[in-house]
Design a protein around this motif. Structure first.
Motif, PDB file in Angstrom:
ATOM      1  N   GLU A 206     -42.498 -22.217 -16.761  1.00 11.42           N
ATOM      2  CA  GLU A 206     -41.817 -22.523 -15.420  1.00 11.42           C
ATOM      3  C   GLU A 206     -40.262 -22.792 -15.728  1.00 11.42           C
ATOM      4  N   SER A 207     -39.524 -22.110 -15.056  1.00 13.01           N
ATOM      5  CA  SER A 207     -37.994 -22.255 -15.297  1.00 13.01           C
ATOM      6  C   SER A 207     -37.586 -23.720 -15.075  1.00 13.01           C
ATOM      7  N   ILE A 208     -36.957 -24.332 -15.704  1.00 14.11           N
ATOM      8  CA  ILE A 208     -36.460 -25.711 -15.792  1.00 14.11           C
ATOM      9  C   ILE A 208     -35.372 -25.629 -14.627  1.00 14.11           C
TER      10      ILE A 208
ATOM     11  N   GLY B 119     -36.660 -33.207 -18.059  1.00 13.91           N
ATOM     12  CA  GLY B 119     -37.056 -34.383 -16.878  1.00 13.91           C
ATOM     13  C   GLY B 119     -38.796 -34.797 -17.327  1.00 13.91           C
ATOM     14  N   ASP B 120     -39.284 -35.562 -16.467  1.00 13.42           N
ATOM     15  CA  ASP B 120     -40.691 -36.160 -16.762  1.00 13.42           C
ATOM     16  C   ASP B 120     -41.503 -35.398 -15.524  1.00 13.42           C
TER      17      ASP B 120
ATOM     18  N   ASP C 299     -22.254 -29.767 -16.025  1.00 11.38           N
ATOM     19  CA  ASP C 299     -23.702 -30.427 -15.896  1.00 11.38           C
ATOM     20  C   ASP C 299     -24.458 -29.479 -14.917  1.00 11.38           C
ATOM     21  N   LEU C 300     -25.328 -28.567 -15.197  1.00  8.45           N
ATOM     22  CA  LEU C 300     -25.970 -27.693 -14.188  1.00  8.45           C
ATOM     23  C   LEU C 300     -27.420 -28.061 -13.915  1.00  8.45           C
ATOM     24  N   GLY C 301     -27.682 -29.638 -14.132  1.00  8.84           N
ATOM     25  CA  GLY C 301     -29.040 -30.008 -13.840  1.00  8.84           C
ATOM     26  C   GLY C 301     -30.076 -29.908 -15.008  1.00  8.84           C
ATOM     27  N   GLY C 302     -30.537 -28.770 -15.270  1.00  8.14           N
ATOM     28  CA  GLY C 302     -31.444 -28.802 -16.496  1.00  8.14           C
ATOM     29  C   GLY C 302     -30.879 -28.240 -17.629  1.00  8.14           C
ATOM     30  N   LEU C 303     -29.574 -27.838 -17.534  1.00 12.26           N
ATOM     31  CA  LEU C 303     -28.958 -27.539 -18.866  1.00 12.26           C
ATOM     32  C   LEU C 303     -27.318 -28.051 -18.543  1.00 12.26           C
ATOM     33  N   ARG C 304     -26.946 -28.689 -19.734  1.00 12.13           N
ATOM     34  CA  ARG C 304     -25.625 -29.088 -19.711  1.00 12.13           C
ATOM     35  C   ARG C 304     -24.824 -28.041 -20.860  1.00 12.13           C
TER      36      ARG C 304
END
Length: 211
Positions: free
Chosen positions: A178-180, A170-171, A41-46
């Motif tokens: 823009e980079s997630i 995300g919402d 889990d890297l936040g914007g990418l799993r």
């Protein structure tokens, strides 16, 4: 009693069907049904867990904007960007890459159109393979360098890796390209970091290892 049991069974079947993936493979959107497997889990990418891969974060300043995966004298670079609702980014990004590296040729790959050939980096040529995936308000760019860029059999491990990635858009409102935001695994404090406003295509990232 039998009618109630039948109804419960039907509800269970319906629930299982609703949770089952509607496609054979990803990359997956976090909001769509996808296989429940072990991921980093890297936040914007799993990212799927592969013990043979050396996974590192790529940063611009103090912001994590991408991932680099090292394996078998090859590398896989991943960048997830915010995209418009109306259309994807891959066609536009692909045109920019072809304009900057005219030696690349377009072909069909596992994710559709991709670019393959040689690019010049710091005065030397190296093999590169660009793959792009348009998702739900996100775009994932995958760049393979090294032996796997010209060896489809070797690249298969990277392709399978990409197919099981989950993108967490995300919402929150985000600018085009823009980079997630990414973060280190289990780093809850980093989840509160400011939004990334840099375009990773314009700056060279710094690489840090994930341990």
């Amino acid at each position: 009693m039998f009618r109630r049991r039948r109804r419960e069974q039907q509800e269970q079947v319906a629930e299982a069907t609703a949770q089952a993936p509607t496609r054979e493979s990803g990359p997956w959107d976090a909001d769509e049904p996808h296989p429940d497997t072990e991921r980093i889990d890297l936040g914007g990418l799993r990212l799927p867990h592969n013990p043979a891969f050396d996974v590192r974060l790529a940063s611009v300043g103090d912001q994590h904007v991408g991932v680099v995966v090292l394996w078998e004298e090859s590398s896989l670079q991943l960048q997830a960007l915010a995209a418009p609702k109306s259309s994807g980014l891959w066609e536009e990004v692909r045109a920019k890459i072809k304009s900057a590296a005219k030696t690349l040729e377009e072909r069909e790959g596992p994710f559709g159109a991709e670019l393959v050939g040689k690019v010049t980096v710091e005065g030397s040529d190296r093999a590169a393979r660009y793959m792009g995936v348009d998702g739900s308000r996100w775009f994932l760019l995958a760049v393979v360098n090294g032996r796997a860029a010209v060896d489809d059999e070797l690249a298969a491990a990277f392709v399978d890796f990409i197919k099981d990635i989950v993108v967490v858009r995300g919402d929150e409102p985000m600018a085009r390209e823009e980079s997630i935001p990414l973060r280190r695994p289990n780093d809850q404090a980093a989840a509160e970091q400011p939004e990334v406003r840099e375009n990773p295509f314009r700056r060279g990232p710094e690489i840090s290892e994930i341990r």
